[in-house]
Scaffold this motif. Structure first.
Motif, PDB file in Angstrom:
ATOM      1  N   GLU A  44      19.476   9.588 -20.579  1.00 17.64           N
ATOM      2  CA  GLU A  44      18.774   8.446 -20.002  1.00 17.64           C
ATOM      3  C   GLU A  44      18.653   8.690 -18.502  1.00 17.64           C
ATOM      4  OE1 GLU A  44      17.185   4.973 -18.665  1.00 17.64           O
ATOM      5  OE2 GLU A  44      19.115   5.630 -17.924  1.00 17.64           O
ATOM      6  N   ASP A  47      21.100   6.784 -16.108  1.00 17.72           N
ATOM      7  CA  ASP A  47      22.504   7.141 -16.303  1.00 17.72           C
ATOM      8  C   ASP A  47      22.858   8.471 -15.640  1.00 17.72           C
ATOM      9  OD1 ASP A  47      22.790   4.836 -17.772  1.00 17.72           O
ATOM     10  OD2 ASP A  47      22.911   5.843 -19.714  1.00 17.72           O
ATOM     11  N   TRP A  92      30.912  -3.247 -16.285  1.00 14.64           N
ATOM     12  CA  TRP A  92      30.012  -2.459 -17.119  1.00 14.64           C
ATOM     13  C   TRP A  92      28.978  -3.368 -17.760  1.00 14.64           C
ATOM     14  CZ3 TRP A  92      30.074   2.667 -16.858  1.00 14.64           C
ATOM     15  CH2 TRP A  92      31.226   3.280 -16.407  1.00 14.64           C
TER      16      TRP A  92
END
Length: 118
Positions: A44, A47, A92
């Motif tokens: 991704e 990321d 997160w």
């Protein structure tokens, strides 16, 4: 190998920065050691850029998948919007993709096709 899957490998837990770059680069050694004749890579954009402390290049957010063999590299890009579902106490984020139509052709895909080994 020879059309049969050998395994699934994920990058080890990494720390942001140089450790992330090293961890991702080390994955190539596994394919070589196994004698793989074809590799599928998926990542991704946000990321990897965040983990490696690099700017996001190309369309983002985007799930990228490369099918690579000795003869060719083909990049597929799956664009999506991100829907935030929740955040953990540690910060997160849990995000779900809202998939968009893939672009017909991107500069990155053209570069990958031209960069195949000779």
């Amino acid at each position: 190998m020879r059309g049969e899957p050998v395994g699934l490998i994920r990058v080890r837990p990494i720390k942001v920065g140089e450790d992330a770059l090293a961890g991702i680069a080390e994955l190539a050694n596994i394919a070589v050691a196994a004698g793989a004749d074809e590799v599928v890579l998926a990542w991704e954009s946000h990321d990897v850029a965040t983990a490696c402390e690099l700017p996001v290049v190309g369309p983002a957010p985007c799930m990228n998948m490369v099918l690579a063999s000795r003869d060719a590299h083909v990049l597929h890009q799956f664009l999506h919007d991100e829907q935030l579902h929740s955040r953990s106490p540690e910060g997160w984020a849990s995000i779900a993709p809202d998939w968009r139509p893939a672009p017909h052709r991107s500069p990155v895909a053209n570069w990958c096709r031209r960069s195949r080994p000779r």
